[in-house]
Scaffold this active site. Sequence first.
Site, PDB file in Angstrom:
ATOM      1  N   ARG A  50      46.945  45.310  31.714  1.00  0.00           N
ATOM      2  CA  ARG A  50      47.457  46.234  30.401  1.00  0.00           C
ATOM      3  C   ARG A  50      47.439  45.458  29.578  1.00  0.00           C
ATOM      4  O   ARG A  50      47.950  44.611  28.844  1.00  0.00           O
ATOM      5  CB  ARG A  50      48.932  46.360  30.662  1.00  0.00           C
ATOM      6  CG  ARG A  50      49.279  47.424  31.999  1.00  0.00           C
ATOM      7  CD  ARG A  50      50.824  47.255  32.023  1.00  0.00           C
ATOM      8  NE  ARG A  50      51.308  48.252  33.088  1.00  0.00           N
ATOM      9  CZ  ARG A  50      52.595  48.583  33.735  1.00  0.00           C
ATOM     10  NH1 ARG A  50      53.495  48.044  32.932  1.00  0.00           N
ATOM     11  NH2 ARG A  50      52.817  49.325  34.545  1.00  0.00           N
ATOM     12  N   ASP A  52      46.413  44.263  25.623  1.00  0.00           N
ATOM     13  CA  ASP A  52      47.322  44.524  24.399  1.00  0.00           C
ATOM     14  C   ASP A  52      46.263  44.982  23.265  1.00  0.00           C
ATOM     15  O   ASP A  52      45.311  45.209  23.404  1.00  0.00           O
ATOM     16  CB  ASP A  52      47.844  43.023  23.663  1.00  0.00           C
ATOM     17  CG  ASP A  52      48.726  42.431  24.602  1.00  0.00           C
ATOM     18  OD1 ASP A  52      49.654  43.164  25.214  1.00  0.00           O
ATOM     19  OD2 ASP A  52      48.940  41.166  24.370  1.00  0.00           O
ATOM     20  N   TYR A 111      38.920  36.630  32.191  1.00  0.00           N
ATOM     21  CA  TYR A 111      38.922  37.011  30.822  1.00  0.00           C
ATOM     22  C   TYR A 111      38.060  36.015  29.992  1.00  0.00           C
ATOM     23  O   TYR A 111      37.899  34.779  30.393  1.00  0.00           O
ATOM     24  CB  TYR A 111      40.528  36.371  30.060  1.00  0.00           C
ATOM     25  CG  TYR A 111      41.302  37.792  30.453  1.00  0.00           C
ATOM     26  CD1 TYR A 111      41.633  38.962  29.654  1.00  0.00           C
ATOM     27  CD2 TYR A 111      42.332  37.743  31.814  1.00  0.00           C
ATOM     28  CE1 TYR A 111      42.496  40.018  29.694  1.00  0.00           C
ATOM     29  CE2 TYR A 111      42.891  38.987  32.053  1.00  0.00           C
ATOM     30  CZ  TYR A 111      43.292  39.835  30.903  1.00  0.00           C
ATOM     31  OH  TYR A 111      43.975  40.842  31.071  1.00  0.00           O
ATOM     32  N   ARG A 198      45.693  33.835  25.064  1.00  0.00           N
ATOM     33  CA  ARG A 198      45.627  33.633  23.600  1.00  0.00           C
ATOM     34  C   ARG A 198      46.512  32.356  23.181  1.00  0.00           C
ATOM     35  O   ARG A 198      46.026  31.689  22.232  1.00  0.00           O
ATOM     36  CB  ARG A 198      45.973  35.005  22.933  1.00  0.00           C
ATOM     37  CG  ARG A 198      45.083  35.929  22.934  1.00  0.00           C
ATOM     38  CD  ARG A 198      45.755  37.513  22.797  1.00  0.00           C
ATOM     39  NE  ARG A 198      46.088  37.347  21.195  1.00  0.00           N
ATOM     40  CZ  ARG A 198      47.082  38.203  20.688  1.00  0.00           C
ATOM     41  NH1 ARG A 198      47.419  39.386  21.721  1.00  0.00           N
ATOM     42  NH2 ARG A 198      47.345  38.176  19.604  1.00  0.00           N
TER      43      ARG A 198
END
Length: 247
Positions: A50, A52, A111, A198
């Site tokens: 999911r 952002d 990622y 992040r």
Amino acid sequence: MPRYRLTLEYDGGPFVGWQRQDNGLSVQQAIEETVLAFCGETVSLVAAGRTDAGVHATGQVAHLDLVRETAPERLQSAINALVRPHPVAVLQAARVSDGFNARFDAIARHYLYLILNRRAPSVLDRQRAWHVPHRLDAERMHAAAQALVGRHDFSSFRAAECQSASPVKTLERIHVRRGGDRIEIAVKARSFLHHQVRNIVGTLKLVGDGREHVDFVPEVLAARDRRKAGATAPAHGLYLTAVDYPG
């Protein structure tokens, strides 16, 4: 009901994230409404991750069920034609077993975080990478990042609103490398905490620009305190690039 697996690419900039929300259009909503327009069926997409608001994907995976069977190629073409002008594309569609679950069957998620490391900002990639104008030492960042590999309590890199039952995660790999004026930070794990990648990037930046030493990262990890880590890196530099499944 036939089940289909979709591999998706999207620009996260215009969306409020993957998941449906009341405050704007999500990637999930855009695709579900497109399927409704195509075949008249109300579907519910389940995604591997999911993402952002602002986060992009080049290899997101999702599944959906249809009442009537259709050729995967037709489903792919119909979504790609009807979803316009939203920046979403189905890269691949396949018929899968009824037991396949895009979220729970995933054994790894990949990622990539992109930093544009040059004095001048980018005109073309303004919302595709984090622009850092001062020089970063990618080798120092990579060396510091290796302390994060393995099973750890990642509380220092966890967002306050994270809903995960435990802060303990296993980071299988993290690699930082420079290519010209770009720095790529690639990470792999079965699952991640909210904002984990992040927050890691924001912490590594402090090492790369010389404000912190290489041992700063293991110290932050051991502290288990979000206040000890760096600021959260911007969402627009992050990409979900691939999802692994058994076999």
